[in-house]
Design a protein around this motif. Structure first.
Motif, PDB file in Angstrom:
ATOM      1  N   THR A 278      -7.411 -35.693   4.471  1.00 49.87           N
ATOM      2  CA  THR A 278      -6.916 -35.766   3.103  1.00 49.87           C
ATOM      3  C   THR A 278      -7.863 -34.941   2.243  1.00 49.87           C
ATOM      4  O   THR A 278      -9.042 -35.277   2.116  1.00 49.87           O
ATOM      5  CB  THR A 278      -6.860 -37.226   2.623  1.00 49.87           C
ATOM      6  OG1 THR A 278      -5.972 -37.940   3.479  1.00 49.87           O
ATOM      7  CG2 THR A 278      -6.351 -37.320   1.196  1.00 49.87           C
ATOM      8  N   SER A 280      -8.905 -34.313  -0.979  1.00 47.58           N
ATOM      9  CA  SER A 280      -8.947 -34.799  -2.350  1.00 47.58           C
ATOM     10  C   SER A 280     -10.410 -35.093  -2.630  1.00 47.58           C
ATOM     11  O   SER A 280     -11.281 -34.366  -2.152  1.00 47.58           O
ATOM     12  CB  SER A 280      -8.055 -36.036  -2.480  1.00 47.58           C
ATOM     13  OG  SER A 280      -8.106 -36.566  -3.780  1.00 47.58           O
ATOM     14  N   TRP A 284     -10.969 -40.069  -6.787  1.00 45.28           N
ATOM     15  CA  TRP A 284      -9.567 -40.342  -7.130  1.00 45.28           C
ATOM     16  C   TRP A 284      -9.008 -41.405  -6.199  1.00 45.28           C
ATOM     17  O   TRP A 284      -9.554 -41.648  -5.119  1.00 45.28           O
ATOM     18  CB  TRP A 284      -8.716 -39.071  -7.003  1.00 45.28           C
ATOM     19  CG  TRP A 284      -9.243 -37.903  -7.759  1.00 45.28           C
ATOM     20  CD1 TRP A 284      -9.687 -36.731  -7.238  1.00 45.28           C
ATOM     21  CD2 TRP A 284      -9.390 -37.774  -9.187  1.00 45.28           C
ATOM     22  NE1 TRP A 284     -10.093 -35.871  -8.238  1.00 45.28           N
ATOM     23  CE2 TRP A 284      -9.923 -36.484  -9.440  1.00 45.28           C
ATOM     24  CE3 TRP A 284      -9.118 -38.618 -10.272  1.00 45.28           C
ATOM     25  CZ2 TRP A 284     -10.188 -36.034 -10.731  1.00 45.28           C
ATOM     26  CZ3 TRP A 284      -9.388 -38.153 -11.555  1.00 45.28           C
ATOM     27  CH2 TRP A 284      -9.914 -36.878 -11.770  1.00 45.28           C
ATOM     28  N   THR A 332      -2.598 -33.302   0.747  1.00 45.89           N
ATOM     29  CA  THR A 332      -3.300 -32.764  -0.424  1.00 45.89           C
ATOM     30  C   THR A 332      -2.329 -32.686  -1.607  1.00 45.89           C
ATOM     31  O   THR A 332      -1.210 -33.176  -1.530  1.00 45.89           O
ATOM     32  CB  THR A 332      -3.945 -31.396  -0.121  1.00 45.89           C
ATOM     33  OG1 THR A 332      -4.831 -31.051  -1.196  1.00 45.89           O
ATOM     34  CG2 THR A 332      -2.924 -30.285   0.041  1.00 45.89           C
ATOM     35  N   ALA A 333      -2.789 -32.070  -2.699  1.00 52.57           N
ATOM     36  CA  ALA A 333      -1.942 -31.946  -3.893  1.00 52.57           C
ATOM     37  C   ALA A 333      -1.243 -30.583  -3.871  1.00 52.57           C
ATOM     38  O   ALA A 333      -1.823 -29.606  -3.392  1.00 52.57           O
ATOM     39  CB  ALA A 333      -2.802 -32.078  -5.144  1.00 52.57           C
ATOM     40  N   GLY A 365       0.448 -36.464  -6.101  1.00 52.79           N
ATOM     41  CA  GLY A 365      -0.470 -36.289  -7.223  1.00 52.79           C
ATOM     42  C   GLY A 365       0.212 -35.607  -8.390  1.00 52.79           C
ATOM     43  O   GLY A 365      -0.222 -35.706  -9.529  1.00 52.79           O
ATOM     44  N   HIS A 503      -4.858 -33.775 -11.259  1.00 51.53           N
ATOM     45  CA  HIS A 503      -5.751 -34.738 -11.897  1.00 51.53           C
ATOM     46  C   HIS A 503      -5.067 -35.300 -13.129  1.00 51.53           C
ATOM     47  O   HIS A 503      -4.516 -34.564 -13.941  1.00 51.53           O
ATOM     48  CB  HIS A 503      -7.071 -34.072 -12.318  1.00 51.53           C
ATOM     49  CG  HIS A 503      -7.749 -33.336 -11.204  1.00 51.53           C
ATOM     50  ND1 HIS A 503      -8.188 -32.040 -11.328  1.00 51.53           N
ATOM     51  CD2 HIS A 503      -8.050 -33.713  -9.946  1.00 51.53           C
ATOM     52  CE1 HIS A 503      -8.736 -31.657 -10.194  1.00 51.53           C
ATOM     53  NE2 HIS A 503      -8.664 -32.646  -9.333  1.00 51.53           N
TER      54      HIS A 503
END
Ligand code: COA
Ligand code: AMP
Length: 636
Positions: A278, A280, A284, A332-333, A365, A503
Motif C-alpha cells: 500500500t 500511502s 493517513w 494507492t491513490a 482516496g 489528501h
C-alpha cells in the motif's frame, strides 16, 4: 456464485450473528459475549466485553503460530538508499522493547502518545508498542506544519511524543525536530517526554525532555501485551472537517481488527503469506489500515515504502517494488498514477519489470477519473478496483470484493456496498432517492465494526457532524447515486472538504488562516480542478479598506501563512486579491459558482445574486491570472 448477496443480506439483517462469526478470525483473551451494544447516544459498540490486544493478534499470535521467521515488513527507501526486512519475530521483539521504553516513561493503558514520523519501520514499531500497552496513538502526517501538530498535541494531550529527527522528500531533507519544538511552544499541553529516532541525514539537537530512541530501547525490558476491552480506543486520527479544528476520529481495537481481517480476505483477496503493498503514509487512514494493521492481522507481509511514485528515482518505482517483493495486491491513490502517466505516458519503464505476481490493483482516496482508469486497465492484466471509504469508516464502504465474489467492474463506480454497510442515497427531503437520482450518501445505523466510535473529547461534534442531518443514518459528506444494478457512483463532497493528491483538506480551515491576516477583510478558499492532484485550493481575498500595501506582497504573505500554519501538503499556491466577491443578497459567497468559473464550466447566474457585475470582475481576473480553466468558462 452468490456469496456476495448472501453475506450482504446476513450482515444487514442479522448483524450480530454475522459479526460474531467474523470475530473468530482474530485471537481473544476473553471472547466477547456482547456482540453489538449501543452507547447512550445510540451509536454502535462492538465486542464491548471481549478482551483483546491488536498487537498480540498481529504479531505475537503469528510468532506463536509458526510465522516467526516470515517477513512481516519489507522496508524500501530510495530516498534513504536503504532497505530492510523484519520478520514477525524481529518486529515483535522491537515492538516489545519499545513498549518497555514507553512504559519506563510512565505510559500506561489509556494514555495518549503522539507519533510524528516518516515512512520508516520505527513508525510501525511505535504504533504497535502503544497498542501493546493499551495506550492510544495519534499519528500526525509529516507534511503538516508546527501549528497543525500543536493543535493535535493540545487536543490529544499525550504523555509522550515520538518522532524521527527528519523526513526525506524528493529534493530536500525536512528536519522534524524544529517543527516539534515550535509546536510545543504553541501547545498549552506539554508531554512529559519526547523520544527522537536519530537519522544520520539530519540529527536532531536534543533538549532536556528528549530521549534518544536507541539509548532508551537498549536498556528497556520486553513488555508483554496488555489486554484491553473490545471497545477501548486504539487510536485517534485527526482529519479535516468543515472548521479550522480537525476532528479526532477515535477507533476501537477489537472491532477494527475484525473488520480489517475480514476485508483483507474479502476485498483485498489476500491469503496468509502473501505480500501487500500500500503506497500511502502511516499518517493517513489508508496507512493505518493497510500498511500497519490489516496485512499483519492476516499473516501477510506489508511493504513499507519511503518514496514517491515518481522522481525517486523515476516513474518505475512501483513496478520495481511489485517485482522485488512479489506483491499480490497493490493499493494507492489515483493521483499517484496520474503522476506516473505524466512522466511515462507509454509505461516504458514497466517493460523492465516482471509484475506477474500482481493479482489486483486497488485505488481510493479520491475519484478515479476515467482517463486514469482506462490507462491502467489497458496497461495491466489485473482488475483495477476503485473502492470508496474515509477516515471515519476505517475500511472500505463500497468496493468490488474479489475475495468474496468476482463482480463486473463499471468505470466511475466503486461497485457494491460491503457487507455491514447499509448504504443509501437520500434526497433533500430525507427520502430514498430513485436509481440514478443524486443525493446524500448515508449509512444506516448501526455502522459495522471498525468505524469511528466517536470524536475525541467531543461527543457533541460526533453527533452534530454525522448523525444529526438524517436521524438514524450516518452522513458520509459525499454525494452520489446508485445505478439500476445497485452500483454506487460517488460524485464528490457536499461540504467544504477538498481532496488534494488524495489528501483530505478543509477549505474552511484555510479560510480561517487567510482571514486571520490583519490586512484581509473577507476571503473565500475554493477547490478547483487540477490535472495531477485532482483538486487544488485557491484563495480570493478582499483587503480591508485601509489596505494600501502591495497586492502581490500580500498574496505571497498569504501563501506563506497557509504553508507555515497548515503545511506544504495544503498545496496552497494561488491567491487573487479582488475588490468584491459574488454573493447572494443574504451575504453568502457563491462558492460553487466560483468553482465552476475556475474549472471552465458554464455557470448560471443565480437569481439571488446581489450584484452580477462582481462576477465579471472576478472572471476577468481569473482569466488574466490563468486560474484553472477559467478562460473557457462562460456564463449562461
Ligand atoms: N513530510 C514533509 N513534507 C511533505 C511530506 C512529508 N511526509 N509529504 C509531502 N510533503 C511536501 C512536499 O515536499 C511538497 O512540498 P513543496 O511544496 O515544498 O514541493 C508538498 O508537501 C506537497 O506534496 P505532494 O502533494 O506530495 O506533492 P508533490 O508534487 O511532491 O507530489 C504526487 C505529487 C502525486 C507524486 C504525490 O502527491 C503523491 O505521491 N501522492 C499520493 C498520495 C497518497 O499516497 N495519498 C494517500 C491516500 S491513499
Ligand atoms: P479520507 O478521510 O482522507 O480518506 O478522505 C475521504 C474522502 O475521500 C471521501 O469522503 C471521498 O470524498 C473521497 N474518496 C475516497 N475514496 C474515494 C473514491 N474511491 N471515489 C471517490 N471519492 C473518494
Amino acid at each position: 456464485m452468490n456469496r456476495y448477496p448472501v453475506a450482504y443480506r446476513q450482515a444487514t439483517e442479522e448483524p450480530e450473528a454475522f459479526w460474531a462469526e467474523q470475530a473468530l478470525r482474530v485471537p481473544w483473551y476473553t471472547p466477547p459475549t456482547q456482540i453489538l451494544t449501543y452507547d447512550d447516544q445510540q451509536h454502535a459498540r462492538w465486542f464491548e466485553d471481549g478482551e483483546f490486544n491488536i498487537c498480540y493478534a498481529a504479531l505475537d499470535h503469528h510468532v506463536a503460530q509458526g510465522r516467526a521467521e516470515q517477513p512481516a515488513i519489507y522496508w524500501d527507501s530510495p530516498v534513504a538508499q536503504a532497505k530492510c526486512t523484519l520478520s514477525y519475530r524481529e518486529l515483535r521483539d522491537q515492538v516489545a522493547h519499545f513498549a518497555g521504553a514507553l512504559a519506563g516513561l510512565g505510559v500506561e493503558k489509556g494514555d495518549r502518545v503522539v507519533i510524528y514520523m516518516p515512512m520508516i519501520p520505527e513508525a510501525l514499531v511505535a504504533m504497535y508498542a502503544c497498542a501493546r500497552l493499551g495506550a492510544v496513538h495519534s499519528v500526525v502526517f509529516g507534511g503538516f506544519a508546527a501549528h497543525e501538530l500543536a493543535t493535535r498535541i493540545e487536543d490529544a494531550a499525550p504523555k509522550v511524543v515520538v518522532a524521527a529527527s527528519c523526513g526525506i522528500e524528493v529534493d530536500k531533507i525536512v528536519p522534524y525536530k524544529p517543527i516539534i519544538d515550535q509546536a510545543l511552544v504553541q501547545s498549552r499541553h506539554q508531554p512529559d517526554a519526547c523520544i527522537i529516532f536519530q537519522r544520520e541525514f539530519q540529527r536532531a539537537t536534543m533538549g532536556v525532555r528528549d530521549h534518544d530512541w536507541n539509548e532508551l530501547v537498549a536498556k528497556a525490558p520486553f513488555a508483554e501485551c496488555v489486554p484491553v476491552k473490545g471497545s477501548d480506543p486504539l487510536y485517534i486520527l485527526y482529519t479535516s472537517g468543515t472548521t479550522g479544528k480537525p476532528k479526532g476520529v477515535m477507533r476501537d481495537s477489537a472491532g477494527y481488527a475484525v473488520a480489517l481481517a475480514y476485508s483483507m480476505q474479502t476485498i483485498y483477496a489476500m491469503n496468509p503469506g502473501e505480500v501487500m503493498f500500500t503506497a500511502s503514509d502511516v499518517g493517513w487512514v489508508v496507512g493505518h489500515s493497510y500498511i500497519v494493521y490489516g496485512p499483519l492481522l492476516r499473516g501477510c507481509t506489508s511493504v513499507v515504502y519511503e518514496g514517491k511514485p515518481v522522481n525517486t528515482p523515476d516513474a518505475g518505482s512501483f513496478w520495481r517494488l511489485i517485482e522485488a517483493y512479489r506483491v499480490t495486491s497493490f493499493f494507492t491513490a489515483p493521483t499517484a498514477f496520474r503522476a506516473i502517466k505524466k512522466a511515462d505516458p507509454d509505461a516504458k519503464l514497466l517493460e523492465q519489470y516482471d509484475i506477474s505476481s500482481l493479482k489486483h490493483l486497488y485505488v481510493a482516496g479520491e475519484r478515479l477519473d476515467a482517463p486514469t482508469f482506462h490507462w491502467l486497465d489497458d496497461l495491466l492484466d489485473v482488475p483495477v478496483i476503485d473502492h470508496w471509504w474515509q477516515t471515519e469508516t476505517g475500511w472500505p464502504i463500497v468496493a468490488n470484493q474479489p475475495g468474496l465474489e468476482e463482480m463486473p467492474i463499471k468505470p466511475g463506480s466503486a461497485s457494491l456496498p460491503v457487507p455491514g454497510f447499509n448504504v443509501q442515497v437520500l434526497n433533500r427531503e430525507g427520502e430514498p432517492a430513485a436509481p440514478m437520482e443524486q443525493g446524500s450518501v448515508v449509512i444506516k445505523q448501526p455502522l459495522p465494526p471498525g468505524c469511528l466510535i466517536g470524536i475525541w473529547r467531543d461527543p457533541q461534534r460526533f453527533h452534530g457532524a454525522y448523525m444529526a442531518a438524517f436521524p438514524g443514518y450516518y452522513l458520509t459528506g459525499d454525494g452520489g447515486y446508485f445505478d439500476q444494478a445497485g452500483y454506487l457512483f460517488i460524485m464528490g463532497r457536499t461540504d467544504d472538504v477538498i481532496n488534494v493528491a488524495g489528501h483530505r483538506l478543509s477549505t474552511g480551515e484555510m479560510e480561517e488562516v487567510v482571514g486571520g491576516h490583519p490586512a484581509v477583510a473577507e476571503c473565500a478558499v475554493i477547490g478547483i480542478h487540477d490535472a495531477l492532484k485532482g483538486q487544488v485550493p485557491i484563495g480570493l481575498v478582499i483587503p480591508k479598506d485601509d489596505f494600501s500595501g502591495d497586492e502581490l506582497a500580500l498574496e505571497n504573505e498569504l501563501l506563506a501563512r497557509v504553508r507555515d500554519t497548515i503545511g506544504p501538503i495544503a498545496c496552497f499556491k494561488q491567491v487573487l486579491v479582488v475588490n468584491r466577491l459574488p454573493k447572494t443578497r443574504s451575504g453568502k459567497i457563491l462558492r460553487k459558482l466560483l468553482r465552476n468559473m475556475a474549472d471552465g464550466k458554464t455557470f448560471g447566474i443565480p437569481s439571488t445574486i446581489d450584484d452580477p457585475t462582481s462576477l465579471d470582475e472576478v472572471h476577468a481576473l481569473m482569466c488574466e491570472r490563468d486560474v484553472g480553466a477559467a478562460d473557457k468558462s462562460a456564463s449562461i
